[in-house]
Design a protein around this motif. Sequence first.
Motif, PDB file in Angstrom:
ATOM      1  N   THR A   1       0.849  -1.192   0.000  1.00 59.94           N
ATOM      2  CA  THR A   1       0.000   0.000   0.000  1.00 59.94           C
ATOM      3  C   THR A   1       0.889   1.248   0.000  1.00 59.94           C
ATOM      4  N   HIS A   2       0.390   2.366   0.416  1.00 61.56           N
ATOM      5  CA  HIS A   2       1.172   3.596   0.507  1.00 61.56           C
ATOM      6  C   HIS A   2       1.139   4.105   1.939  1.00 61.56           C
ATOM      7  N   SER A   3       1.919   5.145   2.202  1.00 62.95           N
ATOM      8  CA  SER A   3       1.809   5.754   3.516  1.00 62.95           C
ATOM      9  C   SER A   3       1.744   7.266   3.385  1.00 62.95           C
ATOM     10  N   GLU A   4       1.236   7.852   4.433  1.00 62.23           N
ATOM     11  CA  GLU A   4       0.990   9.291   4.439  1.00 62.23           C
ATOM     12  C   GLU A   4       2.308  10.025   4.687  1.00 62.23           C
TER      13      GLU A   4
ATOM     14  N   ILE B   1       5.716  -0.490   1.462  1.00 64.01           N
ATOM     15  CA  ILE B   1       5.088   0.835   1.412  1.00 64.01           C
ATOM     16  C   ILE B   1       6.180   1.890   1.290  1.00 64.01           C
ATOM     17  N   CYS B   2       5.795   3.087   0.872  1.00 67.77           N
ATOM     18  CA  CYS B   2       6.795   4.142   0.774  1.00 67.77           C
ATOM     19  C   CYS B   2       7.319   4.465   2.173  1.00 67.77           C
ATOM     20  N   GLY B   3       8.537   4.990   2.195  1.00 66.62           N
ATOM     21  CA  GLY B   3       9.303   5.053   3.430  1.00 66.62           C
ATOM     22  C   GLY B   3       8.864   6.002   4.536  1.00 66.62           C
TER      23      GLY B   3
HETATM   24 ZN   LIG Z   1       3.609   5.689  -1.801  1.00 63.93          ZN
END
Ligand SMILES: [Zn+2]
Length: 433
Positions: free
Chosen positions: A176-179, A224-226
């Motif tokens: 998924t992604h992260s905020e 997920i993004c870092g």
């Molecule tokens: Zn992302």
Amino acid sequence: KYCLFCWDGGALYECSICPRTVCVNCVVIPAEFRERVEHPDVHFVCPGCHEMRGKASGSNTMSPYFGFEDHNGTPVLTDPATIHGHIEMPSRSQISSNPILVLHFVLTSLDPLGSPAAIMQHKLRPYRPKDSLQFHEIIFDIGTDEKAERHAESMEILVGRLKLLEYERVEIFVYTHSEVERGDIWGGYEDDELVGRGRAKFFAALFVGGIEEYVRGATLWVLICGHTVRQPDSFKLLQTCVKEYEVEHAFTFDAVLFHACLTIPFVVIYVRRVLVEGFEVQEVMHDLLQACPRLAMHSSIIHIHNTTAFRRRYPTLIEYHQGVKPIPTTTGSMTVSTYTYFHDSNRPFGNTLPYQCSHCKCVRSWKHVASDHNPLNERKFICKSCCYAVTYTKPEQSKIIPSSQGQKSRHAPVSGWLMSVTIEPCMSESVVV
Ligand SMILES: [Zn+2]
Ligand SMILES: [Zn+2]
Ligand SMILES: [Zn+2]
Ligand SMILES: [Zn+2]
């Protein structure tokens, strides 16, 4: 079960000491003994255990391999057994074909095609009988309470289907992604807007309906993004979740615009060394790092090892031989290791050199020069155009793991990984007898 030598099935002799098996074509028994070795009183000792037993006895003398022995340890064959084929693996490895469950949780808007999870199941296929490898892709959206409820229902249905098998390993991918600001993990959509479930609620809403039982002792791949890793509070929370759900190993990455597909070579080597050959993750970490130069340039690799987590698999070979006990390299209850790639001329101590000189604005103008006062812990670069200098210092308390190329140098390694480790000490158990 598969033969240790030829990686094939068929008629096998099972080792009486360890979980390995050898096929009848690879260890050849003279015809007159074929019946005798099938006798319940006769034990088979695989070549790996024979070798280990020799080493353990401390004597430097080697002994010929007979393979079969009676309950007194006396060889059954009159002449040593003949071993065909050669071993392609270290004597400690085994080929495991015990049931594996791969769960792939994918945020509804992402494309799961060609994902690391799909590659994992593809690579495992040849080693697993049809029904001992289960792969389930769960496209999730837990953006609202209503959606989360529906997710919980579908998890219950999935769990109903999983109950049939006892999985030796569970591999869980969360894609998924992260905020950006808070590092919350995105759970789904509310009125077409991406929403988190609040920091603490993502895993609580994802692992429901009984699936949380399968998370225990699993390896969790957080793709997920870092932001989640870079934001200290959300990273701390991720570690708490690893602990609470009793995840054994977790991998995550710190690249801000993380490309999950770059982890594929890492996952492929993980499948071979850990899932197929049965090594512990921490034993083969170097092989895993070595396998993915492109990933190394892209992101640090973070490995969380929960040493006191629930164990779902059978003891590994080394544990068979040494008795089941925690791996001696880990002393605490949870180890967080961050591996950051470095190269002396373009990745000084894991830092990315600026593309452009901030002074004269020329591009790629850096030249590595020897540091005047601290050549060991300092890397200095000057701009070839304006002589502007930048220096980088080695982060404190980081260990250096040289890469294969780096090792060849007679001096300090030119490339490799900086490893920084934090260890959470074990709870002191006050046992009074
Ligand atoms: Zn992302
Ligand atoms: Zn064989
Ligand atoms: Zn054995
Ligand atoms: Zn310049």
